[in-house]
Scaffold this motif. Structure first.
Motif, mmCIF file in Angstrom:
data_model
loop_
_atom_site.group_PDB
_atom_site.id
_atom_site.type_symbol
_atom_site.label_atom_id
_atom_site.label_comp_id
_atom_site.label_asym_id
_atom_site.label_seq_id
_atom_site.Cartn_x
_atom_site.Cartn_y
_atom_site.Cartn_z
ATOM 1 N N VAL A 68 21.980 33.790 39.030
ATOM 2 C CA VAL A 68 22.919 32.505 38.920
ATOM 3 C C VAL A 68 23.885 32.451 39.957
ATOM 4 O O VAL A 68 23.711 33.822 40.820
ATOM 5 N N SER A 69 24.332 31.338 40.629
ATOM 6 C CA SER A 69 25.813 31.032 41.664
ATOM 7 C C SER A 69 26.653 30.052 41.190
ATOM 8 O O SER A 69 25.933 29.077 41.254
ATOM 9 N N PRO A 70 27.713 29.997 41.172
ATOM 10 C CA PRO A 70 28.119 31.610 41.512
ATOM 11 C C PRO A 70 28.147 32.915 39.992
ATOM 12 O O PRO A 70 27.704 32.171 38.594
ATOM 13 N N THR A 71 28.266 33.606 39.876
ATOM 14 C CA THR A 71 28.579 34.352 39.097
ATOM 15 C C THR A 71 29.509 34.627 38.343
ATOM 16 O O THR A 71 29.587 35.114 36.875
ATOM 17 N N GLN A 72 30.591 33.987 38.346
ATOM 18 C CA GLN A 72 32.064 33.922 38.242
ATOM 19 C C GLN A 72 32.418 32.500 38.295
ATOM 20 O O GLN A 72 32.841 31.919 39.263
ATOM 21 N N SER A 73 33.121 31.836 36.886
ATOM 22 C CA SER A 73 33.578 30.607 37.432
ATOM 23 C C SER A 73 34.681 30.563 36.493
ATOM 24 O O SER A 73 34.562 31.291 35.606
ATOM 25 N N THR A 74 35.533 29.824 36.724
ATOM 26 C CA THR A 74 36.969 28.978 35.814
ATOM 27 C C THR A 74 36.821 28.301 34.964
ATOM 28 O O THR A 74 36.781 26.820 35.345
ATOM 29 N N THR A 75 37.314 28.309 33.413
ATOM 30 C CA THR A 75 37.217 26.634 32.826
ATOM 31 C C THR A 75 37.880 25.846 33.210
ATOM 32 O O THR A 75 39.049 26.454 34.093
ATOM 33 N N SER A 76 37.878 24.961 33.664
ATOM 34 C CA SER A 76 38.530 23.399 33.931
ATOM 35 C C SER A 76 39.320 23.176 33.011
ATOM 36 O O SER A 76 39.400 23.800 31.904
ATOM 37 N N ALA A 77 40.722 21.957 33.593
ATOM 38 C CA ALA A 77 41.200 21.287 32.490
ATOM 39 C C ALA A 77 40.652 20.991 30.865
ATOM 40 O O ALA A 77 41.641 21.091 29.645
ATOM 41 N N GLY B 186 41.664 27.571 32.532
ATOM 42 C CA GLY B 186 41.294 29.222 33.671
ATOM 43 C C GLY B 186 40.793 30.124 32.707
ATOM 44 O O GLY B 186 41.377 30.904 33.333
ATOM 45 N N VAL B 187 39.771 30.280 31.535
ATOM 46 C CA VAL B 187 39.121 30.654 31.656
ATOM 47 C C VAL B 187 38.434 31.854 32.463
ATOM 48 O O VAL B 187 37.667 30.789 32.817
ATOM 49 N N VAL B 188 38.600 33.164 33.125
ATOM 50 C CA VAL B 188 37.001 33.400 33.894
ATOM 51 C C VAL B 188 36.358 33.479 32.898
ATOM 52 O O VAL B 188 36.243 34.253 32.227
ATOM 53 N N VAL B 189 34.941 32.550 33.696
ATOM 54 C CA VAL B 189 33.503 32.404 32.500
ATOM 55 C C VAL B 189 32.275 33.681 33.371
ATOM 56 O O VAL B 189 32.420 33.275 34.787
#
Length: 223
Positions: free
Chosen positions: A88-97, A74-77
Protein backbone atom coordinates in the motif's frame (compact mmCIF):
# COMPACT_ATOMS: atom_id res chain seq x y z
CA UNK A 1 -53.56 43.94 24.04
CA UNK A 2 -52.14 41.70 21.27
CA UNK A 3 -52.00 37.98 21.94
CA UNK A 4 -49.56 35.77 20.06
CA UNK A 5 -50.50 32.22 19.26
CA UNK A 6 -48.33 29.63 21.14
CA UNK A 7 -47.85 27.60 17.96
CA UNK A 8 -45.98 30.47 16.32
CA UNK A 9 -43.47 30.70 19.15
CA UNK A 10 -43.04 26.91 19.22
CA UNK A 11 -42.23 26.87 15.50
CA UNK A 12 -39.77 29.76 15.91
CA UNK A 13 -38.03 28.04 18.81
CA UNK A 14 -37.69 24.82 16.82
CA UNK A 15 -36.16 26.74 13.91
CA UNK A 16 -33.63 28.48 16.16
CA UNK A 17 -32.68 25.16 17.73
CA UNK A 18 -32.17 23.68 14.28
CA UNK A 19 -29.75 26.47 13.37
CA UNK A 20 -27.86 26.09 16.63
CA UNK A 21 -27.33 22.35 16.55
CA UNK A 22 -26.04 20.12 13.80
CA UNK A 23 -27.71 17.08 15.30
CA UNK A 24 -26.33 13.66 16.14
CA UNK A 25 -25.43 12.80 12.55
CA UNK A 26 -24.18 16.21 11.52
CA UNK A 27 -27.59 17.11 10.13
CA UNK A 28 -29.55 20.29 10.64
CA UNK A 29 -28.52 23.57 9.12
CA UNK A 30 -25.34 24.24 11.13
CA UNK A 31 -21.96 22.63 10.47
CA UNK A 32 -21.16 19.55 12.52
CA UNK A 33 -18.55 20.33 15.19
CA UNK A 34 -16.41 17.19 15.64
CA UNK A 35 -14.82 15.93 18.80
CA UNK A 36 -12.14 13.22 19.02
CA UNK A 37 -12.42 10.41 16.47
CA UNK A 38 -13.79 7.16 17.84
CA UNK A 39 -14.42 5.14 14.68
CA UNK A 40 -13.43 4.47 11.08
CA UNK A 41 -15.89 3.45 8.38
CA UNK A 42 -15.16 2.24 4.86
CA UNK A 43 -15.60 4.96 2.28
CA UNK A 44 -14.66 3.08 -0.91
CA UNK A 45 -12.41 0.52 -2.58
CA UNK A 46 -13.36 -2.67 -0.73
CA UNK A 47 -13.68 -6.14 -2.38
CA UNK A 48 -12.00 -5.30 -5.69
CA UNK A 49 -10.77 -7.94 -8.15
CA UNK A 50 -7.83 -6.98 -10.34
CA UNK A 51 -4.44 -8.26 -11.54
CA UNK A 52 -1.20 -9.11 -9.73
CA UNK A 53 1.33 -6.30 -9.24
CA UNK A 54 -0.97 -3.60 -10.60
CA UNK A 55 -2.60 -0.81 -8.56
CA UNK A 56 -6.28 -1.47 -7.93
CA UNK A 57 -8.57 0.71 -10.07
CA UNK A 58 -10.00 2.50 -7.01
CA UNK A 59 -8.14 3.76 -3.95
CA UNK A 60 -8.96 2.34 -0.51
CA UNK A 61 -10.57 5.04 1.60
CA UNK A 62 -11.98 5.43 5.10
CA UNK A 63 -13.85 8.13 6.97
CA UNK A 64 -13.05 9.10 10.57
CA UNK A 65 -16.06 9.88 12.75
CA UNK A 66 -16.60 10.92 16.35
CA UNK A 67 -19.14 9.38 18.74
CA UNK A 68 -21.91 11.50 17.16
CA UNK A 69 -20.97 10.46 13.61
CA UNK A 70 -19.38 13.83 12.90
CA UNK A 71 -16.56 13.69 10.29
CA UNK A 72 -13.19 14.35 11.93
CA UNK A 73 -10.32 15.98 9.96
CA UNK A 74 -6.63 15.68 10.80
CA UNK A 75 -6.69 12.03 11.92
CA UNK A 76 -3.53 10.08 11.01
CA UNK A 77 -4.57 6.73 9.51
CA UNK A 78 -2.08 3.85 9.29
CA UNK A 79 -2.42 1.36 6.43
CA UNK A 80 -0.85 -2.11 6.33
CA UNK A 81 -1.08 -5.34 4.33
CA UNK A 82 -2.29 -7.84 6.93
CA UNK A 83 -2.31 -10.97 4.76
CA UNK A 84 -1.58 -11.95 1.20
CA UNK A 85 0.96 -10.22 -1.02
CA UNK A 86 1.21 -6.65 -2.15
CA UNK A 87 1.92 -3.12 -0.97
CA UNK A 88 0.00 0.00 0.00
CA UNK A 89 1.20 3.52 -0.72
CA UNK A 90 1.23 5.64 1.29
CA UNK A 91 1.31 3.61 4.50
CA UNK A 92 0.09 6.65 6.42
CA UNK A 93 -2.40 9.33 5.38
CA UNK A 94 -4.31 12.10 7.15
CA UNK A 95 -8.05 12.65 6.97
CA UNK A 96 -9.23 15.65 4.95
CA UNK A 97 -11.70 18.34 5.93
CA UNK A 98 -14.45 15.84 5.14
CA UNK A 99 -12.83 13.18 7.34
CA UNK A 100 -11.60 10.98 4.47
CA UNK A 101 -8.16 9.36 4.12
CA UNK A 102 -7.05 7.03 1.34
CA UNK A 103 -4.22 4.89 -0.01
CA UNK A 104 -3.38 3.03 -3.21
CA UNK A 105 -3.19 -0.75 -3.05
CA UNK A 106 -1.45 -3.29 -5.27
CA UNK A 107 -1.96 -7.03 -4.81
CA UNK A 108 1.24 -9.08 -5.06
CA UNK A 109 1.64 -12.76 -5.92
CA UNK A 110 -0.59 -14.06 -3.12
CA UNK A 111 -4.36 -13.74 -3.03
CA UNK A 112 -6.75 -13.02 -1.37
CA UNK A 113 -5.21 -10.00 0.27
CA UNK A 114 -6.37 -8.06 3.33
CA UNK A 115 -5.40 -4.49 4.23
CA UNK A 116 -6.07 -2.82 7.58
CA UNK A 117 -6.71 0.83 8.38
CA UNK A 118 -6.41 2.12 11.94
CA UNK A 119 -5.47 5.12 14.06
CA UNK A 120 -3.98 5.42 17.53
CA UNK A 121 -6.66 4.60 20.09
CA UNK A 122 -9.03 2.80 17.71
CA UNK A 123 -10.31 -0.37 19.34
CA UNK A 124 -10.14 -2.52 16.21
CA UNK A 125 -8.95 -1.84 12.63
CA UNK A 126 -11.08 -1.65 9.50
CA UNK A 127 -10.22 -4.44 7.04
CA UNK A 128 -10.39 -4.30 3.25
CA UNK A 129 -10.11 -7.35 0.99
CA UNK A 130 -8.98 -7.77 -2.62
CA UNK A 131 -8.31 -10.62 -5.01
CA UNK A 132 -6.07 -10.80 -8.06
CA UNK A 133 -5.16 -13.01 -11.01
CA UNK A 134 -2.66 -13.04 -13.85
CA UNK A 135 -3.68 -10.57 -16.58
CA UNK A 136 -4.83 -11.90 -19.98
CA UNK A 137 -2.09 -12.23 -22.60
CA UNK A 138 -4.41 -11.54 -25.54
CA UNK A 139 -7.71 -9.86 -26.28
CA UNK A 140 -10.47 -10.26 -28.87
CA UNK A 141 -13.16 -7.79 -29.95
CA UNK A 142 -15.98 -8.46 -32.42
CA UNK A 143 -17.45 -5.63 -34.51
CA UNK A 144 -21.10 -6.60 -34.80
CA UNK A 145 -24.50 -4.88 -34.64
CA UNK A 146 -22.74 -1.50 -34.80
CA UNK A 147 -20.91 -2.13 -31.53
CA UNK A 148 -17.58 -3.34 -30.18
CA UNK A 149 -18.10 -6.60 -28.26
CA UNK A 150 -16.80 -6.45 -25.60
CA UNK A 151 -16.38 -2.69 -25.47
CA UNK A 152 -13.61 -2.85 -22.84
CA UNK A 153 -10.73 -5.32 -22.61
CA UNK A 154 -7.71 -5.67 -20.32
CA UNK A 155 -4.42 -7.28 -21.43
CA UNK A 156 -0.86 -7.66 -20.21
CA UNK A 157 1.76 -5.40 -21.77
CA UNK A 158 3.16 -6.86 -24.99
CA UNK A 159 -0.14 -8.54 -25.86
CA UNK A 160 -2.06 -8.52 -29.14
CA UNK A 161 -5.70 -7.44 -29.31
CA UNK A 162 -7.57 -8.69 -32.38
CA UNK A 163 -10.61 -6.89 -33.77
CA UNK A 164 -12.74 -9.00 -36.13
CA UNK A 165 -15.31 -7.47 -38.50
CA UNK A 166 -18.61 -9.39 -38.31
CA UNK A 167 -21.03 -6.72 -39.52
CA UNK A 168 -20.77 -7.12 -43.31
CA UNK A 169 -21.81 -5.14 -45.34
CA UNK A 170 -21.63 -2.33 -42.74
CA UNK A 171 -18.10 -0.84 -42.68
CA UNK A 172 -16.28 0.15 -39.48
CA UNK A 173 -12.88 1.30 -38.33
CA UNK A 174 -10.84 1.38 -35.11
CA UNK A 175 -9.56 4.90 -34.53
CA UNK A 176 -7.66 5.71 -31.32
CA UNK A 177 -8.67 8.88 -29.48
CA UNK A 178 -6.59 8.70 -26.29
CA UNK A 179 -3.88 6.72 -24.54
CA UNK A 180 -0.13 6.68 -23.97
CA UNK A 181 2.15 8.19 -26.58
CA UNK A 182 3.03 6.10 -29.63
CA UNK A 183 -0.44 4.59 -29.90
CA UNK A 184 -1.00 1.84 -32.49
CA UNK A 185 -1.88 2.95 -35.99
CA UNK A 186 -5.60 3.25 -36.69
CA UNK A 187 -7.23 0.48 -38.68
CA UNK A 188 -8.51 0.97 -42.23
CA UNK A 189 -12.26 1.32 -42.79
CA UNK A 190 -13.52 -2.11 -43.87
CA UNK A 191 -16.50 -4.45 -43.73
CA UNK A 192 -14.62 -7.74 -43.28
CA UNK A 193 -11.27 -8.92 -42.02
CA UNK A 194 -9.24 -8.37 -38.85
CA UNK A 195 -6.94 -5.84 -37.24
CA UNK A 196 -4.39 -6.99 -34.62
CA UNK A 197 -1.98 -4.43 -33.12
CA UNK A 198 0.42 -5.10 -30.23
CA UNK A 199 0.16 -2.98 -27.07
CA UNK A 200 3.52 -2.32 -25.42
CA UNK A 201 2.85 0.58 -23.05
CA UNK A 202 0.88 0.46 -19.80
CA UNK A 203 -2.21 2.67 -19.78
CA UNK A 204 -5.77 2.96 -21.06
CA UNK A 205 -6.40 3.48 -24.76
CA UNK A 206 -9.71 4.93 -25.91
CA UNK A 207 -10.98 4.29 -29.43
CA UNK A 208 -14.09 4.60 -31.57
CA UNK A 209 -15.50 4.06 -35.03
CA UNK A 210 -15.57 7.38 -36.86
CA UNK A 211 -18.58 6.26 -38.93
CA UNK A 212 -20.98 5.46 -36.08
CA UNK A 213 -21.70 7.76 -33.16
CA UNK A 214 -21.56 6.01 -29.79
CA UNK A 215 -19.51 3.06 -31.10
CA UNK A 216 -16.51 3.19 -28.76
CA UNK A 217 -14.36 1.11 -26.43
CA UNK A 218 -11.17 0.92 -24.38
CA UNK A 219 -8.10 -1.25 -24.09
CA UNK A 220 -6.44 -1.22 -20.66
CA UNK A 221 -2.85 -2.46 -20.62
CA UNK A 222 -1.37 -3.59 -17.28
CA UNK A 223 1.99 -4.92 -16.12
Amino acid sequence: MRLERPGRWLALGTTVLGFACGGKNGGGTAPCTPSAATQLVKNGGDAQAWFFDNPLPAALSVKALDANNCAVPGVVVNWAVASGGGVVSPTQSTTSASGVASTNDSVGGSTPQSVTATFTGLSSPVTFTATAAAPPTSGAVSLKNIAFNPANVVVKTGSIVTWTWNDDPTPHNVTFTSGPAARPADSPTQATGTYAPTFTTVGTYGYHCTLHSGMSGTVTVVH
